[in-house]
Design an enzyme around this catalytic site. Sequence first.
Site, PDB file in Angstrom:
ATOM      1  N   GLY A 466       0.814  -1.206   0.000  1.00 28.15           N
ATOM      2  CA  GLY A 466       0.000   0.000   0.000  1.00 28.15           C
ATOM      3  C   GLY A 466       0.849   1.258   0.000  1.00 28.15           C
ATOM      4  N   THR A 467       2.161   1.081   0.005  1.00 30.93           N
ATOM      5  CA  THR A 467       3.084   2.206   0.149  1.00 30.93           C
ATOM      6  C   THR A 467       3.467   2.837  -1.183  1.00 30.93           C
ATOM      7  OG1 THR A 467       4.798   0.534   0.177  1.00 30.93           O
ATOM      8  CG2 THR A 467       4.112   1.412   2.291  1.00 30.93           C
ATOM      9  N   ILE A 645      13.856  11.981  -1.570  1.00 32.01           N
ATOM     10  CA  ILE A 645      12.463  11.565  -1.707  1.00 32.01           C
ATOM     11  C   ILE A 645      12.279  11.090  -3.142  1.00 32.01           C
ATOM     12  CG2 ILE A 645      10.065  12.362  -1.682  1.00 32.01           C
ATOM     13  CD1 ILE A 645      11.399  12.168   1.114  1.00 32.01           C
ATOM     14  N   PRO A 648       7.538  12.378  -4.373  1.00 33.59           N
ATOM     15  CA  PRO A 648       6.969  13.285  -3.368  1.00 33.59           C
ATOM     16  C   PRO A 648       5.472  13.087  -3.151  1.00 33.59           C
ATOM     17  CG  PRO A 648       7.737  14.499  -5.315  1.00 33.59           C
ATOM     18  CD  PRO A 648       8.224  13.090  -5.455  1.00 33.59           C
ATOM     19  N   GLN A 654       2.345   9.175   2.711  1.00 28.69           N
ATOM     20  CA  GLN A 654       2.868   8.345   3.800  1.00 28.69           C
ATOM     21  C   GLN A 654       3.042   9.157   5.081  1.00 28.69           C
ATOM     22  OE1 GLN A 654       4.061   4.918   4.165  1.00 28.69           O
ATOM     23  NE2 GLN A 654       2.573   4.750   2.526  1.00 28.69           N
ATOM     24  N   LYS A 717      16.490   7.772   3.038  1.00 27.40           N
ATOM     25  CA  LYS A 717      16.431   7.427   4.460  1.00 27.40           C
ATOM     26  C   LYS A 717      15.111   6.779   4.880  1.00 27.40           C
ATOM     27  CE  LYS A 717      18.441  10.682   7.191  1.00 27.40           C
ATOM     28  NZ  LYS A 717      18.717  12.083   7.616  1.00 27.40           N
ATOM     29  N   GLY A 718      14.136   6.726   3.999  1.00 26.12           N
ATOM     30  CA  GLY A 718      12.898   6.022   4.357  1.00 26.12           C
ATOM     31  C   GLY A 718      11.869   6.950   4.985  1.00 26.12           C
ATOM     32  N   GLY A 720       8.287   5.600   5.638  1.00 24.67           N
ATOM     33  CA  GLY A 720       7.042   4.886   5.933  1.00 24.67           C
ATOM     34  C   GLY A 720       6.549   5.022   7.357  1.00 24.67           C
ATOM     35  N   GLU A 721       7.448   5.174   8.303  1.00 29.15           N
ATOM     36  CA  GLU A 721       7.033   5.091   9.698  1.00 29.15           C
ATOM     37  C   GLU A 721       7.211   6.380  10.488  1.00 29.15           C
ATOM     38  OE1 GLU A 721       7.886   0.805  11.181  1.00 29.15           O
ATOM     39  OE2 GLU A 721       8.989   1.079   9.325  1.00 29.15           O
TER      40      GLU A 721
HETATM   41 MO1  MOS Z   1       6.852  -1.911   9.753  1.00 26.54          MO
HETATM   42  S1  MOS Z   1       6.054  -2.010  11.626  1.00 26.54           S
HETATM   43  O1  MOS Z   1       8.458  -2.159  10.011  1.00 26.54           O
HETATM   44  O2  MOS Z   1       5.991  -2.926   8.721  1.00 26.54           O
END
Ligand code: MOS
Length: 756
Positions: A466-467, A645, A648, A654, A717-718, A720-721
Amino acid sequence: MESSSKRLFSLDRPEKRVDGIAKVTGAARYAADERVASPAYAYAVTSTIARGRITAFKLDAARAVPGVLDILTYENVGNALKKQPQGPDGGPTTTTLQSPQIWHDGQIIALVVADSFEAAREAAFKVQVDYAPEDPSASFDHPGVSQEQSKPMSGEDPKVGDAAAAFAGAAVKIDAKYSTPTQHHNAMELFSTTCEWEGEHLTIYDPSQFMHGTRGATAAQLGIEADKVRAIARYVGGAFGSKGPNPRTAWIAVAAKRVGRPVKFVVTREQGFTTNTYRAETRHHVQLGAGRDGKLLSLRHEGFEISSRPSKYTVGGTDGTARMYACPNIATAVHVVHADRNTPGYMRAPPETPYMFALESAMDELAWELALDPIELRRRNDTQKDPVKGLPFSSRSLMKCYDEAAREFGWNKRAAKPGSMQQGEWLVGYGCATACYPSNQGPAAARVALVGNGKALVQLSGHEIGTGAYTLVALTAGRCLGLDVTNVTVIMGDSNLPPVVIAGGSSNAASTANVVLKGCEDIRARLAAAASRAKDSPLSGLDPAALELADGKLRHASGKSEPLEQALARVGGRAETYAEYVPEGMPQESMSALSEGKLRLQGGTGRKDVTAFAFGAHLVEVRVHARTREIRVPRTVSAFASGTIVNPMAAHSQYMGGAIWGISAALHEHTEIDERVARYVNENLADYLIPVNADVPDVRIIMVPEEDTRVNPLGIKGIGEIGIVGMNAAIANAVYHATGKRIRDLPIRVEHLLDA
Ligand code: MOS
């Protein structure tokens, strides 16, 4: 020459999802949508006690339901599993069908298989179980729990100097305890498994954020070769950490073998609360010692986390909290508390979400104690050096994030005294907190092919959870090869394709974009060498390294070029390559370990050269109604710097999703537990509160440009979280500013503010 990341990606080049149409038209196949011939359906029977043993199964009524084919219980599965499923930490976890032991409420104790879903469900409700129950321990404070030392994910408690002595001698002290509640992921797509045997070969359709992990773990449990197993998940409808290898899959494979038909199993929403992982409740003890100038002298963070009886799994967020600010004396510890519960696991920013709530709340308390603006407190303790290891941060733009967010937010309108910003009937409060997430990455492999009509094909086992992973791969390949994304076909979600590390730890973009770059660069180099060598090319004799693929051409900065088709004709009309990316500092054999399904991830705090984190800042406005104490969040501004990025548009979404989830973590979400029976009581989407649009009217995201030349070749650097991290603290801090009441236990509800 310009760096690859600058040439390929920029904040003003957004790209729409390449799979958007497939998703909104229903053409995208999720695991449970996959068609298999003549499937049987499984339905789980789950335990109604949380601790004890099964003394008898009475199956006659269930077996009598027309269409029932088989009922698997511990009494009849024998040693169908050669190896026990593992917990998310690779250690022991609760069992399911292996024994009569009950570890937690809602444990899978039988699987009914029938011709139809309805028959399986009806029979499941007719299974009678006798138990010898024992008094369960639901959580902290119950006398029956047991506690032991644990470790953060790095395996080492961050520690430097003498924190106890420094705390004792500090002029200003904060000593406070915080807690965060149980939470469940509840992705839109339910958990499911479909298994189909063809002779000795097993195909698994199971939503997984780690295809090779699902293949390897299931093969090991069944005692068969991994290359006899194929795991497929073309699309995953949300995962957030919950969809890794799990104990359910192998049992469905066993069921399919027993009935001689493919078996399809969809876990109900309610059962998803107990048969999969979740975010366990945590407790924290934070002690901050500082000088009158606000500089930290001592930072102590002790965490306590709930796990199941057999599992030592903890998130151990001290890896992050110990590294946020300059401080000469740091001590941390993590403890696991075993209760009669299902084993928890990863959930979006697993360590940082609870642990940063504690640290960033304590930082706010320190700012009030010092009568200092909380952003200024962060500035005085900002550092470009990891305070634990002394390594430089690969890049750190924390204060830039605060400054940009503050400008957008209008932070300068803040009146410092709590409760002093009343507007009509509403008490207004401003709050801030730091966001962070380690820049993780792992091995990845991919096949890239470019053909004469200007079309490219990229194949890798990667994961669309979904990302926007399909778009990320198509975009990277398209930009590298000089093609529009619509000319790039991406095939993913299949363990028969080259292995890619888990789509977890916000590592996906760094791992996959870097391997796609490598593959495309190999193809470019081949075409460039052939053109340079050729007598009949306009590029003849030019330095191959100076030739690039752009706009459907192979071209040189001088303006000389030739069409891609011509360049490709020189190498036979087609160029194909297989590329592997192993992050610098990781052993080369991590690639073969990965292909066997072993998780290999380079953590942002586990490197020898740098410590790598993305940083951000949340600024929020909270309004608390003067009479009813209703809590609203009219606006939030969050700024992030996460290196390069790639897309964007996806990044914005996200970050925003993370920020909203942070609001949810602060004010809404809580899996309620009936302590008497250790049972979740709101295991559905009606009673498990999440924010709706009216709860999040204005969520602004700022992407602060940042170039990181050390974290990995593309400087990614990511993203998602990090968006969720710290938002819970920012809201609690704003509630304090609005009301003068410090809430240290989440979620914050009206009833907590009645006496404020
Ligand atoms: Mo994430 S909690 O590392 O899918």
